[in-house]
Scaffold this motif. Structure first.
Motif, PDB file in Angstrom:
ATOM      1  N   PHE A  87     -38.444   7.208  44.472  1.00 53.90           N
ATOM      2  CA  PHE A  87     -38.503   6.952  45.912  1.00 53.90           C
ATOM      3  C   PHE A  87     -39.559   7.844  46.557  1.00 53.90           C
ATOM      4  CE2 PHE A  87     -34.652   4.448  46.418  1.00 53.90           C
ATOM      5  CZ  PHE A  87     -33.907   4.796  45.301  1.00 53.90           C
ATOM      6  N   PHE A 101     -36.716   7.138  53.633  1.00 54.35           N
ATOM      7  CA  PHE A 101     -36.987   6.777  52.253  1.00 54.35           C
ATOM      8  C   PHE A 101     -37.519   5.358  52.127  1.00 54.35           C
ATOM      9  CE2 PHE A 101     -35.224  10.167  49.595  1.00 54.35           C
ATOM     10  CZ  PHE A 101     -34.544  10.910  50.539  1.00 54.35           C
ATOM     11  N   GLY A 102     -38.417   5.167  51.166  1.00 55.68           N
ATOM     12  CA  GLY A 102     -38.776   3.822  50.749  1.00 55.68           C
ATOM     13  C   GLY A 102     -37.630   3.204  49.978  1.00 55.68           C
ATOM     14  N   LYS A 103     -37.778   1.929  49.603  1.00 50.59           N
ATOM     15  CA  LYS A 103     -36.690   1.222  48.937  1.00 50.59           C
ATOM     16  C   LYS A 103     -36.619   1.522  47.444  1.00 50.59           C
ATOM     17  CE  LYS A 103     -36.470  -2.382  52.399  1.00 50.59           C
ATOM     18  NZ  LYS A 103     -36.569  -3.829  52.716  1.00 50.59           N
TER      19      LYS A 103
ATOM     20  N   LEU B  41     -32.137  -1.718  49.205  1.00 53.17           N
ATOM     21  CA  LEU B  41     -32.322  -1.172  50.552  1.00 53.17           C
ATOM     22  C   LEU B  41     -32.659   0.316  50.546  1.00 53.17           C
ATOM     23  CD1 LEU B  41     -29.447  -2.926  52.522  1.00 53.17           C
ATOM     24  CD2 LEU B  41     -31.863  -3.579  52.391  1.00 53.17           C
ATOM     25  N   GLY B  42     -32.608   0.944  49.400  1.00 55.95           N
ATOM     26  CA  GLY B  42     -32.919   2.361  49.348  1.00 55.95           C
ATOM     27  C   GLY B  42     -31.840   3.207  49.999  1.00 55.95           C
TER      28      GLY B  42
END
Lengths: 111, 114
Positions: A87, A101-103, B41-42
């Motif tokens: 991430f 955060f990114g996915k 979705l993280g």
């Protein structure tokens, strides 16, 4: 608003080099962090770029270019244990306590 | 080593129940965070706290509340659990200053609401 884009999946061969890209569109951008998470595990901190350029920590390096709103994580001499999700996370600083955060990018290392 | 512990690894609750998730850190960190993690979705920030009795909403606070009575402990409360709150919940902590971008995570609590 804040958003980070990274590929959802990457596959690479053991012993090779892989680069995971992250682009961001963030107001008040301060720096970029990278985290690793193995399946069923907790995210763990890998690196942080507050300045443009390359930061190296063993087999892992991270790069930031503010002018391009872009960063990447470089993993060298890939090992099977590097199979995990990675991430990128934006730190907007300036009184903010948040990481966004990114996915995540799921890296699969194959023999 | 920094240690962040969470009260349960797995939890199953019924719709409408009040649910408490507890997080404790042993490194005297000022900042503590609650995230939920869902596939694709993280990590999404629910609430965070930068000091005892202080709290700030994150990106998805609806349906949740928090409590921080002691520096080392940060609790997440689901006032009336719903099935869409089934998720992995992660607690994290960090020191103020240069450690803000480096967070230490607990092992997570996988909550299922039936």
């Amino acid at each position: 608003g804040q958003s980070l884009e990274q590929p959802s999946e990457v596959t690479a061969v053991e012993g090779a080099i892989v680069q995971i890209n992250c682009t961001y569109q963030t107001s008040g951008f301060y720096g970029l962090s990278w985290y690793q998470q193995h399946d069923g595990g907790a995210p763990t901190f890998l690196s942080y770029n507050g300045l443009d350029g390359l930061e190296e920590t063993g087999r892992f390096s991270s790069f930031l270019s503010r002018s391009d709103s872009y960063g990447y994580l470089l993993l060298q001499e890939l090992q099977m244990k590097d199979s995990a999700s990675y991430f990128c996370a934006d730190y907007s600083g300036a009184g903010s306590y948040q990481l966004t955060f990114g996915k995540g990018t799921k890296l699969s290392v194959i023999p | 080593d920094v240690k962040v512990t969470q009260s349960s690894r797995y939890l199953v609750k019924r719709t409408g129940e009040k649910v408490f998730l507890e997080c404790v850190q042993d490194m005297d960190h000022e900042n503590m965070f609650w995230y939920r993690q869902d596939p694709g979705l993280g990590l999404r920030l629910i609430y965070f706290s930068y000091d005892v009795k202080m709290k700030e909403k994150g990106d998805i606070p609806e349906g949740y509340s928090v409590s921080r009575e002691k520096k080392e402990r940060f609790s997440l409360i689901l006032e009336s659990a719903s099935t869409n709150q089934t998720s992995m919940y992660l607690c994290a902590s960090s020191p103020t200053g240069t450690g803000l971008y480096e967070q230490y995570f607990g092992p997570g609590t996988r909550l299922t609401v039936t």
